[in-house]
Design an enzyme around this catalytic site. Structure first.
Site, PDB file in Angstrom:
ATOM      1  N   GLU A 122       3.505 -25.292 -28.137  1.00  0.00           N
ATOM      2  CA  GLU A 122       3.642 -24.375 -29.274  1.00  0.00           C
ATOM      3  C   GLU A 122       2.313 -23.757 -29.705  1.00  0.00           C
ATOM      4  OE1 GLU A 122       6.022 -26.036 -32.438  1.00  0.00           O
ATOM      5  OE2 GLU A 122       7.802 -26.159 -31.158  1.00  0.00           O
ATOM      6  N   GLU A 222      12.635 -29.085 -26.614  1.00  0.00           N
ATOM      7  CA  GLU A 222      12.886 -29.654 -27.946  1.00  0.00           C
ATOM      8  C   GLU A 222      14.087 -28.965 -28.567  1.00  0.00           C
ATOM      9  OE1 GLU A 222       9.737 -29.756 -30.835  1.00  0.00           O
ATOM     10  OE2 GLU A 222       8.214 -30.281 -29.350  1.00  0.00           O
TER      11      GLU A 222
END
Length: 289
Positions: A122, A222
């Site tokens: 991320e 995720e």
């Protein structure tokens, strides 16, 4: 979407129902903040393996933090678990330590325990780096492991919103696989809309990836639903909704995409996405698929 050479070989030797990786994100810290020992990694891996889905895959966030690979890899080998390895890309000192820890683990244990390697997590979503700089780190890690005879794929994990941003095309080009993080909860989706919201994010990412670099796999690295925490618009955190999301999304995704559920344990975070509590007991019913 085509299989890579590595994944084709895996699919050829596994039963059809096991043709996709299915796993959990597992952190290196215990509830009190201490680092997991090898025995504690083994306990976590065996707990996951004991689920009815017989899950033997995990995603780890880092390589050097908490001596993650030093202790987790022997535990993985002992329990028949395989690892989607994380290499933190920020900052340069940390990145160097992460590469060294990965190199050490491969030298000590070979590479059969590796599913794939994610460089960064991320970073694009947070704005911590540029697409071009991150792409170079992906090439760098791939070059290091290829020189060691490791053939597993090297990619990056980021939010689906980062992947559909045209500014990040250099990272798509650099990756062997694309790791997508998608949370309908953070998109203000009611639980009744969560299934479609999730799969819409997968479709949008696949479309972008195929437009930039056709044929690359999109993995879900995720997703999950919190058992507690604040509401986001129509999204309500609760044990009931977390179980509903598991039954709808996990049960379908296990048969159609590589997926790593978030998370094995989350302790006192808010919102908390943990599936098992600090005593190792499942917070909601994981049977049914």
């Amino acid at each position: 979407m085509r299989f890579s050479t590595t994944l084709t070989a895996i699919a050829a030797i596994l039963p059809f129902t096991n043709a996709y990786w299915k796993g959990f994100n597992v952190g290196a810290n215990n509830a009190d903040g201490s680092c997991k020992t090898q025995a504690q990694w083994e306990t976590a891996f065996n707990k996951i393996k004991g689920l009815p889905q017989h899950i033997t895959s995990v995603r780890l966030y880092a390589s050097s933090d908490c001596n993650t690979l030093e202790y987790a890899v022997p535990a993985a080998i002992a329990t028949g678990t395989q690892i989607l390895v994380g290499v933190w890309a920020e900052d340069s000192t940390h990145y160097t330590a992460e590469k060294a820890a990965l190199e050490s683990a491969i030298n000590a244990h070979g590479s059969d325990w590796i599913i794939a390697i994610s460089v960064g997590s991320e970073d694009l979503y947070r704005g911590d780096t540029s697409a071009s700089a991150l792409a170079q780190q992906i090439y760098d890690v791939r070059g290091m492991v290829r020189a060691m005879g490791v053939t597993q794929e090297v990619g990056h994990v980021d939010t689906w919103t980062a992947w559909v941003d045209d500014a990040n095309e250099a990272v798509i080009t650099a990756c062997d696989f694309i790791g997508l993080d998608g949370y309908p909860y953070f998109q203000n989706a009611a639980i009744g809309d969560a299934y479609n919201t999730f799969w819409d994010s997968v479709t949008a990412t696949r479309n972008q990836v195929n437009a930039v670099s056709p044929g690359k796999w999109v993995w879900v690295t995720e997703t999950g639903w919190p058992v507690s925490g604040p509401n986001y618009g129509d999204a309500v955190a609760s044990v009931k909704n977390a179980q509903t999301y598991w039954r709808s999304v996990a049960c379908s995704a296990f048969e159609s995409i590589h997926i790593f559920w978030y998370a094995y344990q989350d302790y006192s975070a808010s919102p908390s996405f943990g599936v098992f509590d600090s005593n190792g007991n499942a917070i909601y019913d994981l049977y049914g698929c």
